[in-house]
Motif scaffolding. Structure first.
Motif, short mmCIF file in Angstrom:
data_model
loop_
_atom_site.label_atom_id
_atom_site.label_comp_id
_atom_site.label_asym_id
_atom_site.label_seq_id
_atom_site.Cartn_x
_atom_site.Cartn_y
_atom_site.Cartn_z
N VAL A 101 0.88 -1.22 -0.03
CA VAL A 101 -0.01 0.09 -0.11
C VAL A 101 0.90 1.23 -0.03
CG1 VAL A 101 -1.65 1.39 1.45
CG2 VAL A 101 -2.30 -1.07 1.06
N GLY A 102 1.85 1.21 0.93
CA GLY A 102 2.89 2.35 0.82
C GLY A 102 3.53 2.36 -0.53
N GLY A 103 4.09 1.60 -1.15
CA GLY A 103 4.46 1.73 -2.51
C GLY A 103 3.47 2.27 -3.51
N LEU A 147 8.20 14.92 6.35
CA LEU A 147 6.94 14.32 6.32
C LEU A 147 7.18 12.81 6.81
CD1 LEU A 147 3.82 14.16 5.49
CD2 LEU A 147 4.69 13.67 3.11
N LEU A 148 8.26 12.35 6.36
CA LEU A 148 8.25 10.82 6.50
C LEU A 148 8.49 10.68 7.91
CD1 LEU A 148 10.55 9.39 3.71
CD2 LEU A 148 8.02 8.99 4.01
N ARG A 149 9.20 11.56 8.61
CA ARG A 149 9.30 11.61 10.11
C ARG A 149 8.18 11.64 10.83
NH1 ARG A 149 13.73 15.11 12.61
NH2 ARG A 149 13.48 13.92 14.24
N GLN A 150 7.22 12.70 10.31
CA GLN A 150 5.90 12.82 11.03
C GLN A 150 4.93 11.53 11.01
OE1 GLN A 150 4.61 15.33 12.51
NE2 GLN A 150 6.50 16.70 12.56
N ILE A 151 5.10 10.75 9.57
CA ILE A 151 4.45 9.66 9.50
C ILE A 151 4.80 8.63 10.42
CG2 ILE A 151 3.94 7.62 7.82
CD1 ILE A 151 3.90 10.06 5.68
N THR A 152 6.06 8.42 10.75
CA THR A 152 6.79 7.32 11.44
C THR A 152 6.43 7.73 12.92
OG1 THR A 152 8.93 8.43 11.56
CG2 THR A 152 8.40 6.73 9.68
N ASN A 153 6.13 8.98 13.49
CA ASN A 153 5.75 9.26 14.75
C ASN A 153 4.29 8.86 15.16
OD1 ASN A 153 8.60 9.86 15.45
ND2 ASN A 153 8.12 12.00 15.07
N LEU A 154 3.57 8.64 14.20
CA LEU A 154 2.15 8.44 14.41
C LEU A 154 2.06 7.33 15.29
CD1 LEU A 154 0.24 8.96 11.02
CD2 LEU A 154 0.40 10.48 12.75
#
Length: 65
Positions: free
Chosen positions: A14-16, A58-65
Motif C-alpha cells: 500500500v505504501g509503494g 513528512l516521513l518523520r511525521q508519519i513514523t511518529n504516528l
C-alpha cells in the motif's frame, strides 16, 4: 506470526502504491508548470533540496504516528 508477515507485506504494498501515485502527480504538476511558463528550470537544485527536506520531514511525521 503469519498474520504479522501479512501485515508487513500489505503495508509495504500500500505504501509503494501510494508513493507511486504521489510521485506521478508531482511529476505532472512539475511538467505543467514548465509548459505554462517560460521557466524551463522549474526545479532548481535549491528547490530540489528544499523539497527533499520537506519529504524527509513528512516521513518523520508519519513514523511518529
Amino acid at each position: 506470526m503469519e498474520n504479522n508477515s501479512s501485515f508487513k507485506r500489505n503495508a509495504v504494498l500500500v505504501g509503494g502504491i501510494i508513493g507511486a501515485f504521489v510521485g506521478v502527480f508531482a511529476a505532472k504538476m512539475l511538467v505543467k508548470e514548465v509548459e505554462e511558463g517560460d521557466n524551463q528550470d522549474a526545479l532548481t537544485p535549491a528547490k530540489g533540496f528544499q523539497l527533499g527536506m520537506l519529504v524527509l520531514g513528512l516521513l518523520r511525521q508519519i513514523t511518529n504516528l
